[in-house]
Write a protein that holds these residues in place. Structure first.
Motif, PDB file in Angstrom:
ATOM      1  N   TYR B 146      46.683  37.008  46.892  1.00  0.00           N
ATOM      2  CA  TYR B 146      46.512  38.440  46.642  1.00  0.00           C
ATOM      3  C   TYR B 146      47.823  39.198  46.836  1.00  0.00           C
ATOM      4  O   TYR B 146      48.177  40.068  46.040  1.00  0.00           O
ATOM      5  N   ALA B 147      48.560  38.825  47.903  1.00  0.00           N
ATOM      6  CA  ALA B 147      49.806  39.548  48.181  1.00  0.00           C
ATOM      7  C   ALA B 147      50.807  39.364  47.043  1.00  0.00           C
ATOM      8  O   ALA B 147      51.525  40.305  46.678  1.00  0.00           O
ATOM      9  N   ASP B 148      50.850  38.168  46.467  1.00  0.00           N
ATOM     10  CA  ASP B 148      51.763  37.950  45.328  1.00  0.00           C
ATOM     11  C   ASP B 148      51.407  38.858  44.161  1.00  0.00           C
ATOM     12  O   ASP B 148      52.271  39.313  43.419  1.00  0.00           O
ATOM     13  N   LEU B 149      50.130  39.063  43.968  1.00  0.00           N
ATOM     14  CA  LEU B 149      49.684  39.802  42.795  1.00  0.00           C
ATOM     15  C   LEU B 149      49.608  41.314  43.036  1.00  0.00           C
ATOM     16  O   LEU B 149      49.550  42.100  42.086  1.00  0.00           O
ATOM     17  N   GLU B 150      49.628  41.705  44.302  1.00  0.00           N
ATOM     18  CA  GLU B 150      49.359  43.112  44.636  1.00  0.00           C
ATOM     19  C   GLU B 150      50.247  44.090  43.861  1.00  0.00           C
ATOM     20  O   GLU B 150      49.752  45.058  43.263  1.00  0.00           O
ATOM     21  N   PRO B 151      51.578  43.861  43.804  1.00  0.00           N
ATOM     22  CA  PRO B 151      52.395  44.830  43.053  1.00  0.00           C
ATOM     23  C   PRO B 151      52.000  44.911  41.581  1.00  0.00           C
ATOM     24  O   PRO B 151      52.114  45.972  40.957  1.00  0.00           O
ATOM     25  N   TYR B 152      51.531  43.807  41.036  1.00  0.00           N
ATOM     26  CA  TYR B 152      51.159  43.792  39.618  1.00  0.00           C
ATOM     27  C   TYR B 152      49.790  44.438  39.412  1.00  0.00           C
ATOM     28  O   TYR B 152      49.504  44.985  38.357  1.00  0.00           O
ATOM     29  N   TYR B 153      48.950  44.359  40.439  1.00  0.00           N
ATOM     30  CA  TYR B 153      47.699  45.125  40.368  1.00  0.00           C
ATOM     31  C   TYR B 153      48.024  46.617  40.245  1.00  0.00           C
ATOM     32  O   TYR B 153      47.438  47.333  39.434  1.00  0.00           O
ATOM     33  N   ARG B 154      48.965  47.066  41.052  1.00  0.00           N
ATOM     34  CA  ARG B 154      49.332  48.486  40.958  1.00  0.00           C
ATOM     35  C   ARG B 154      49.837  48.814  39.567  1.00  0.00           C
ATOM     36  O   ARG B 154      49.491  49.842  38.982  1.00  0.00           O
ATOM     37  N   ALA B 155      50.714  47.928  39.078  1.00  0.00           N
ATOM     38  CA  ALA B 155      51.272  48.181  37.744  1.00  0.00           C
ATOM     39  C   ALA B 155      50.156  48.200  36.700  1.00  0.00           C
ATOM     40  O   ALA B 155      50.140  49.048  35.806  1.00  0.00           O
ATOM     41  N   ALA B 156      49.217  47.282  36.832  1.00  0.00           N
ATOM     42  CA  ALA B 156      48.128  47.214  35.847  1.00  0.00           C
ATOM     43  C   ALA B 156      47.249  48.453  35.952  1.00  0.00           C
ATOM     44  O   ALA B 156      46.766  48.983  34.939  1.00  0.00           O
ATOM     45  N   GLU B 157      47.036  48.943  37.158  1.00  0.00           N
ATOM     46  CA  GLU B 157      46.230  50.160  37.307  1.00  0.00           C
ATOM     47  C   GLU B 157      46.919  51.352  36.653  1.00  0.00           C
ATOM     48  O   GLU B 157      46.266  52.243  36.090  1.00  0.00           O
ATOM     49  N   VAL B 571      36.967  33.069  38.805  1.00  0.00           N
ATOM     50  CA  VAL B 571      36.674  34.339  38.132  1.00  0.00           C
ATOM     51  C   VAL B 571      36.171  35.377  39.131  1.00  0.00           C
ATOM     52  O   VAL B 571      36.047  36.560  38.809  1.00  0.00           O
ATOM     53  N   ALA B 572      35.943  34.914  40.393  1.00  0.00           N
ATOM     54  CA  ALA B 572      35.573  35.833  41.474  1.00  0.00           C
ATOM     55  C   ALA B 572      34.324  36.640  41.118  1.00  0.00           C
ATOM     56  O   ALA B 572      33.555  36.241  40.251  1.00  0.00           O
ATOM     57  N   THR B 573      34.129  37.768  41.778  1.00  0.00           N
ATOM     58  CA  THR B 573      32.957  38.576  41.463  1.00  0.00           C
ATOM     59  C   THR B 573      33.352  39.897  40.824  1.00  0.00           C
ATOM     60  O   THR B 573      32.508  40.737  40.551  1.00  0.00           O
ATOM     61  N   SER B 574      34.660  40.078  40.631  1.00  0.00           N
ATOM     62  CA  SER B 574      35.102  41.324  40.010  1.00  0.00           C
ATOM     63  C   SER B 574      35.210  41.111  38.510  1.00  0.00           C
ATOM     64  O   SER B 574      35.535  40.016  38.059  1.00  0.00           O
ATOM     65  N   ASN B 575      34.994  42.153  37.746  1.00  0.00           N
ATOM     66  CA  ASN B 575      35.218  42.102  36.311  1.00  0.00           C
ATOM     67  C   ASN B 575      36.687  41.705  36.148  1.00  0.00           C
ATOM     68  O   ASN B 575      37.553  42.244  36.827  1.00  0.00           O
ATOM     69  N   PRO B 576      36.993  40.756  35.276  1.00  0.00           N
ATOM     70  CA  PRO B 576      38.274  40.048  35.380  1.00  0.00           C
ATOM     71  C   PRO B 576      39.489  40.710  34.742  1.00  0.00           C
ATOM     72  O   PRO B 576      40.616  40.281  34.972  1.00  0.00           O
ATOM     73  N   THR B 577      39.292  41.739  33.935  1.00  0.00           N
ATOM     74  CA  THR B 577      40.382  42.173  33.055  1.00  0.00           C
ATOM     75  C   THR B 577      41.554  42.802  33.804  1.00  0.00           C
ATOM     76  O   THR B 577      42.713  42.617  33.415  1.00  0.00           O
ATOM     77  N   LEU B 578      41.277  43.525  34.881  1.00  0.00           N
ATOM     78  CA  LEU B 578      42.400  44.107  35.621  1.00  0.00           C
ATOM     79  C   LEU B 578      43.276  42.984  36.186  1.00  0.00           C
ATOM     80  O   LEU B 578      44.508  43.057  36.114  1.00  0.00           O
ATOM     81  N   THR B 579      42.644  41.960  36.742  1.00  0.00           N
ATOM     82  CA  THR B 579      43.409  40.835  37.284  1.00  0.00           C
ATOM     83  C   THR B 579      44.196  40.165  36.164  1.00  0.00           C
ATOM     84  O   THR B 579      45.374  39.818  36.324  1.00  0.00           O
ATOM     85  N   MET B 580      43.551  40.007  35.027  1.00  0.00           N
ATOM     86  CA  MET B 580      44.205  39.409  33.864  1.00  0.00           C
ATOM     87  C   MET B 580      45.405  40.262  33.437  1.00  0.00           C
ATOM     88  O   MET B 580      46.479  39.739  33.144  1.00  0.00           O
ATOM     89  N   ALA B 581      45.246  41.571  33.464  1.00  0.00           N
ATOM     90  CA  ALA B 581      46.343  42.451  33.065  1.00  0.00           C
ATOM     91  C   ALA B 581      47.491  42.346  34.067  1.00  0.00           C
ATOM     92  O   ALA B 581      48.675  42.356  33.689  1.00  0.00           O
ATOM     93  N   ALA B 582      47.162  42.213  35.348  1.00  0.00           N
ATOM     94  CA  ALA B 582      48.203  42.066  36.372  1.00  0.00           C
ATOM     95  C   ALA B 582      48.981  40.769  36.131  1.00  0.00           C
ATOM     96  O   ALA B 582      50.220  40.746  36.161  1.00  0.00           O
ATOM     97  N   LEU B 583      48.264  39.693  35.857  1.00  0.00           N
ATOM     98  CA  LEU B 583      48.931  38.412  35.569  1.00  0.00           C
ATOM     99  C   LEU B 583      49.812  38.532  34.331  1.00  0.00           C
ATOM    100  O   LEU B 583      50.904  37.963  34.265  1.00  0.00           O
ATOM    101  N   THR B 584      49.317  39.281  33.345  1.00  0.00           N
ATOM    102  CA  THR B 584      50.049  39.440  32.087  1.00  0.00           C
ATOM    103  C   THR B 584      51.365  40.183  32.320  1.00  0.00           C
ATOM    104  O   THR B 584      52.405  39.805  31.782  1.00  0.00           O
ATOM    105  N   LEU B 585      51.311  41.224  33.137  1.00  0.00           N
ATOM    106  CA  LEU B 585      52.537  41.980  33.406  1.00  0.00           C
ATOM    107  C   LEU B 585      53.540  41.096  34.149  1.00  0.00           C
ATOM    108  O   LEU B 585      54.749  41.179  33.926  1.00  0.00           O
ATOM    109  N   ARG B 586      53.010  40.254  35.013  1.00  0.00           N
ATOM    110  CA  ARG B 586      53.880  39.339  35.751  1.00  0.00           C
ATOM    111  C   ARG B 586      54.543  38.362  34.768  1.00  0.00           C
ATOM    112  O   ARG B 586      55.734  38.064  34.875  1.00  0.00           O
ATOM    113  N   SER B 587      53.772  37.883  33.795  1.00  0.00           N
ATOM    114  CA  SER B 587      54.336  36.973  32.801  1.00  0.00           C
ATOM    115  C   SER B 587      55.363  37.677  31.922  1.00  0.00           C
ATOM    116  O   SER B 587      56.375  37.075  31.539  1.00  0.00           O
ATOM    117  N   ALA B 588      55.089  38.944  31.590  1.00  0.00           N
ATOM    118  CA  ALA B 588      56.041  39.685  30.753  1.00  0.00           C
ATOM    119  C   ALA B 588      57.397  39.725  31.444  1.00  0.00           C
ATOM    120  O   ALA B 588      58.450  39.573  30.811  1.00  0.00           O
TER     121      ALA B 588
END
Ligand SMILES: Cc1cc2nc3c(=O)[nH]c(=O)nc-3n(C[C@H](O)[C@H](O)[C@H](O)COP(=O)(O)OP(=O)(O)OC[C@H]3O[C@@H](n4cnc5c(N)ncnc54)[C@H](O)[C@@H]3O)c2cc1C
Ligand code: SF4
Lengths: 123, 622
Positions: B146-157, B571-588
C-alpha cells in the motif's frame, strides 16, 4: 382512462395519445382495438376491477393489459418488447405513480437524491 | 527501421487514455489504436448515446451503443440460466463462450472509451492488508504494498476527480490516510436511502455466522469519480477545479442526479476516458476502428510494434519502441495468447477474477425514492478486513439506490407482474405500482475472489470472431471460500432486513434470469458479475510465477507493457479501477524513464556517473 388510473388530462399531457393509438392499432389490429375502446370506455360504477373484467374474453383482456403496460412503461410488452420512443420512455406512468422521474430525463440537481421523495404528484 | 512512434497504446479505455495523456505531456509520439468506433462529433455522440439508451429494451451496460459486428463484446444478456438436470446450469451466446461449472457473469464494452464509459464510477482504495492475502490463506501476494502505491493513489484521485471524505475513510473504512489529506472534492451527499438505513442501523450489531464475528453496522460514504463540491484544502490548499465535457475545466460541473451513470452520464459529471482524451497533447493520435490482432517482436523478444485489422479485415503494421496493451483484462490476455508472448510462467490468461455479487432486495416500510442519484452512494465497510477473511471471502456491501434494477431488470417487470399476475387495472394499479417502486431498495454484497489459476481465459479452439480471430474462451468457477462468503452475506442481509422491518423479496428465480446460481450447504444462491474483471496477466516478483513485474512490464519482452486490472494479483473488496489507475500512472512514469534512457546521448551514458532518472509525471508525485 379506466385502465391506467390516470385521468384523460394526465394522459393527454404526455403528448403520447396519438402515438400510442397508432402503436396499439398496429399491434392489435383495428377490430380488437375498437372493441377495447368501447369496452374500456364504458362508464361503470364503483367496482372491483378484477371481477368486472372477468366477463372479458382472453383476447380483450390481453389487449387491455398490453395497452396498460404501454402507458406505464413507454414500451410495448411484446413479444418482442420494444420501446416506442425516448419520449415514451421518459413519460412512463410508472414513474409518475411512484412520484419519480425516469432515469436521465429530469435530473433534480446536486444532492437532490438526499432529500425525502416528493409525494406522488396528483393528476 | 526508424519507428514512427515512441509508444503504441492498444485500447483507449481508462488505462490507455491515461497513459497516452501522460506520455503526450512529455512530448512523446503516441499512437493509440482503438478497436471501437469514436463518435465523429462528441456532442452528437453524447446525444446519440442517450437516445440509444432510452430506446433500448434491455438497459444493459452496453445499451448506449449500437452493436458493431466487427468488434463484438460480451453483454450480460448473453448468459441464460437453465434448469436442466443435474442442477443449475447456464448457456452462453455471443463473444465470450464459456465451459466452466459456473459463469463468469460480467461484460465489458468495446467502443472508444471502453468500459470506462459505462462504469458506475465508485472509486475506493484497497486496504493495506489487501496487498497480501496469502497470510489469510488464499490468493496471491502483490510485489508492491500500500505504501508503494499511496502516492499514485493520490495522483489517480486527482486524475479521475474523486469526491470523498478523508476523515470518514480513515475512521470507518480502515484507510491510513494522513491527517492533512483532502480528496479533490467533498463527499457526495448520501442518498435518502442511505440516511434511512443509517438512522436505523448505525451502531447495531449483526452476527457473521461463518467467521462468528459480531460486526457493528455503519453506513459509510463511498468515494466517487464524479463531480461534487471542490475541496479548497486539496493539494496543500491549491484547490481543485472539476472537469466536465471533453475534460475541460468546468468549476460548476456537478453530479445532478440523472441516475443513469450506467451506462451514460449525460452531464459529464462522471469520469470517463473521454475526459483524459480531451486533454491529450498534439503528439498523441487516436486511430479508431483499429483492431489489434497481435504484438510484433524482434528476434530477441523485444516489442517492435503491432499488427491491426480494419473492419474489412485489412492488416496494417505499425512500429514503436514501447507497446502498451490496455485492452482490458480479457482482451489483453487474448492478445498475449494470439501473439504467443509471455508464456514462460504459463500464467497468461489464468487467475481471472471478478467481484461476484450476491444481491438481496426488498421493500422498506417507508418510501425510499429510488432511481435518484448515483447507483450507490454508501456502503457497509465492516466485512472487508480482519481474520474473518481466513474463513470466508471478505465483502463490501453497497447500498443500491436504483431499486431492484440489477436484481430484476427495469420497472417494466414490476408493472408486468402487477398487471398480469395480480390482474390490476385503474386506480388500484396506480397505487400498487407507486407503492412497489417507491419503497424498493437493494443490497449488493461484492465478494473478493482470490486468484485461482484454474479460472482462465484461453483461445477458443474453433470459434472465430467476424474478423477471423479466435474468440476468448472462459473457464470459471467460485471457490468454497467465495461461496462461504455469500452464505455469510445472506445471513447478514437477513439480519439487516429484520432490523429494518423490511419485506424481503430476494428470490433467485426464475432459473433463466439467474445464470449464476448454485446450491451451497442446502441453500440456493444467485450472483451477478460486478464488471470488475481482473487477473489474466498478474504481476509478481519472479518471471516463473507471474506475467508482468510491478511496473506491468512483461517479463522476457522489453518494451512490452500489459496494463489494467489484469495485472492485479488480488481484486480485494474495493471496486478496482482507482487501484488500476494508480498502477497505470506508475507505469507511465516507468515508460517515460525507459524512453529518457533511450534518448540519453551515448557519451553521457558511457562517461557521466549514472544518476537514477526521476521522471516527473504531471499530477503524479515527484
Ligand atoms: C457496469 C459496470 C460498472 C462498473 N462500475 C465500476 C465502478 O463503479 N468502480 C470501478 O472501480 N470499476 C467499475 N467497473 C469496472 C471498470 O469499468 C473497469 O475496471 C475499467 O473500465 C477498466 O479500464 P480499462 O482501460 O482497462 O478497460 P476499458 O475501459 O474496457 O478499455 C479497454 C479499451 O480497449 C479497447 N480494445 C479492446 N480490444 C482491443 C483490440 N484488440 N485492439 C484495440 N483496442 C481494443 C476497447 O474497445 C476499449 O476501448 C464497472 C464495469 C462495468 C461493466
Ligand atoms: S447520477 Fe447522473 S449526473 Fe450523477 S454521475 Fe450519475 S448519471 Fe451523471
Amino acid at each position: 382512462m379506466e385502465l391506467t388510473g390516470f385521468n384523460s388530462e394526465a394522459l393527454w399531457s404526455t403528448g403520447l395519445v396519438e402515438r400510442y393509438r397508432t402503436v396499439a392499432i398496429e399491434q392489435l389490429g383495428p377490430a380488437r382495438f375498437e372493441r377495447l375502446l368501447q369496452e374500456a370506455g364504458q362508464p361503470r360504477g364503483r367496482r372491483n376491477v378484477q371481477g368486472d373484467w372477468d366477463d372479458w374474453d382472453d383476447g380483450l383482456l390481453d389487449a387491455a393489459r398490453a395497452v396498460t403496460q404501454l402507458w406505464y412503461t413507454g414500451s410495448w410488452p411484446g413479444p418482442p418488447p420494444f420501446v416506442v420512443s425516448p419520449h415514451a420512455y421518459a413519460r412512463g406512468l410508472a414513474w409518475t405513480a411512484a412520484g419519480l422521474a425516469a432515469p436521465a430525463t429530469a435530473p433534480a440537481g446536486y444532492g437532490s437524491w438526499g432529500h425525502a421523495p416528493a409525494g406522488e404528484s396528483a393528476s | 527501421m526508424t519507428p514512427r512512434y515512441d509508444v503504441i497504446v492498444v485500447g483507449a479505455g481508462i488505462a490507455g487514455s491515461l497513459i497516452a495523456r501522460h506520455l503526450g505531456d512529455q512530448g512523446r509520439r503516441v499512437l493509440v489504436l482503438e478497436a471501437g468506433a469514436r463518435a465523429a462529433d462528441p456532442d452528437q455522440g453524447n446525444r446519440d448515446a442517450l437516445a440509444t439508451y432510452f430506446s433500448a429494451s434491455a438497459k444493459v451496460p452496453g445499451s448506449a451503443y449500437r452493436p458493431q459486428p466487427a468488434v463484438p463484446w460480451p453483454e450480460v444478456t448473453d448468459l441464460t440460466g437453465t434448469d436442466a438436470a443435474p442442477g443449475p446450469g447456464f448457456r452462453t451466446a455471443g463473444h465470450l463462450p464459456q465451459n466452466g461449472p459456473l459463469p463468469y457473469a460480467s461484460g465489458y464494452v468495446r467502443v472508444n472509451g471502453g468500459t470506462g464509459n459505462v462504469w458506475t464510477g465508485l472509486a475506493p482504495r484497497m486496504l493495506p492488508e489487501d496487498f497480501d492475502t496469502e497470510s489469510f490463506g488464499y490468493g496471491r501476494r502483490w510485489p508492491l504494498d500500500y505504501a508503494d502505491l499511496e502516492p499514485y493513489y493520490r495522483a489517480a484521485e486527482g486524475e479521475l476527480g474523486v469526491s470523498g471524505d478523508a476523515a470518514e475513510q480513515r475512521a470507518h473504512a480502515g484507510l491510513p490516510l494522513p491527517d492533512d489529506y483532502a480528496f479533490p472534492m467533498q463527499a457526495l451527499p448520501a442518498s435518502h436511502l442511505d440516511r434511512l438505513l443509517a438512522a436505523q442501523l448505525d451502531g447495531r450489531h449483526v452476527k457473521d455466522p461463518v467467521s462468528l464475528d459480531s460486526v457493528a453496522l455503519r453506513v459509510v460514504g463511498t468515494p466517487h469519480a464524479r463531480n461534487g463540491v471542490p475541496n479548497p484544502e486539496y493539494d496543500g490548499g491549491r484547490g481543485y477545479v472539476p472537469r466536465g465535457e471533453h475534460g475541460r475545466e468546468d468549476p460548476g460541473n456537478r453530479c445532478v442526479g440523472n441516475a443513469s451513470c450506467i451506462p451514460h452520464c449525460p452531464s459529464y459529471a462522471k469520469y470517463t476516458p473521454l475526459k483524459a482524451q480531451g486533454q491529450w497533447g498534439p503528439s498523441v493520435a487516436l486511430r479508431d476502428r483499429a483492431v489489434v490482432s497481435r504484438v510484433l517482436t524482434d528476434g530477441t523478444g523485444r516489442a517492435a510494434g503491432v499488427e491491426y485489422l480494419s473492419y474489412d479485415g485489412v492488416a496494417t503494421r505499425v512500429h514503436a519502441d514501447v507497446v502498451v496493451l490496455a485492452a482490458h483484462t480479457v482482451e489483453n490476455a487474448r492478445l498475449l495468447l494470439l501473439s504467443g508472448l509471455g508464456t514462460r510462467s504459463g500464467q497468461v490468461g489464468r487467475n481471472l477474477m471478478d467481484h461476484p455479487v450476491l444481491l438481496t432486495w426488498g421493500l422498506l416500510p417507508q418510501r425510499v425514492g429510488p432511481y435518484r442519484g448515483p447507483g450507490s452512494t454508501s456502503g457497509f465497510e465492516g466485512f472487508r478486513a480482519g481474520a474473518g477473511r481466513r474463513l470466508r471471502a471478505p465483502f463490501r456491501i453497497e447500498i443500491g439506490n436504483w431499486g431492484w434494477v440489477w436484481a430484476k431488470g427495469p420497472v417494466d417487470g414490476d408493472v408486468a407482474e402487477l398487471v398480469r399476475e395480480r390482474g390490476l387495472f385503474g386506480a388500484q394499479l396506480r397505487r400498487a405500482v407507486g407503492d412497489r417502486i417507491s419503497r424498493q431498495f437493494a443490497l449488493q454484497f461484492e465478494m473478493e475472489q482470490g486468484a485461482d489459476p484454474a479460472n482462465r481465459v484461453t483461445l477458443h479452439p474453433h470459434e472465430r470472431d467476424p474478423l477471423g480471430l479466435p474468440r476468448p474462451l472462459v473457464t470459471y468457477d467460485l471457490s468454497e471460500h467465495v461461496k462461504d462468503g455469500m452464505a455469510a452475506a445472506k445471513a447478514v442481509s437477513d439480519q439487516i432486513f429484520t432490523l429494518l422491518g423490511a419485506e424481503d423479496h430476494t428470490d433467485y428465480a426464475p432459473a433463466a434470469a439467474w445464470p449464476g446460481r448454485f446450491e451451497h450447504r442446502g441453500r440456493t444462491y444467485g450472483y451477478r458479475g460486478a464488471g470488475h474483471a481482473a487477473g489474466t496477466h498478474i504481476m509478481g516478483d519472479s518471471p516463473a510465477g507471474s506475467v508482468v513485474d510491478s511496473w506491468q512490464r512483461c517479463w522476457d519482452h522489453p518494451g512490452l507493457y500489459a496494463v489494467g486490472c489484469g495485472s492485479m494479483p488480488s481484486v480485494a473488496t474495493s471496486n478496482p479501477t482507482l487501484t488500476m489507475a494508480a498502477l497505470t500512472l506508475r507505469s507511465a512514469q516507468r515508460i517515460e524513464a525507459d524512453l529518457a534512457e533511450r534518448d540519453r546521448p551515448a557519451t553521457l551514458t558511457s562517461h557521466a556517473p549514472r544518476t537514477p532518472s526521476t521522471p516527473h509525471t504531471p499530477g503524479a508525485p515527484a
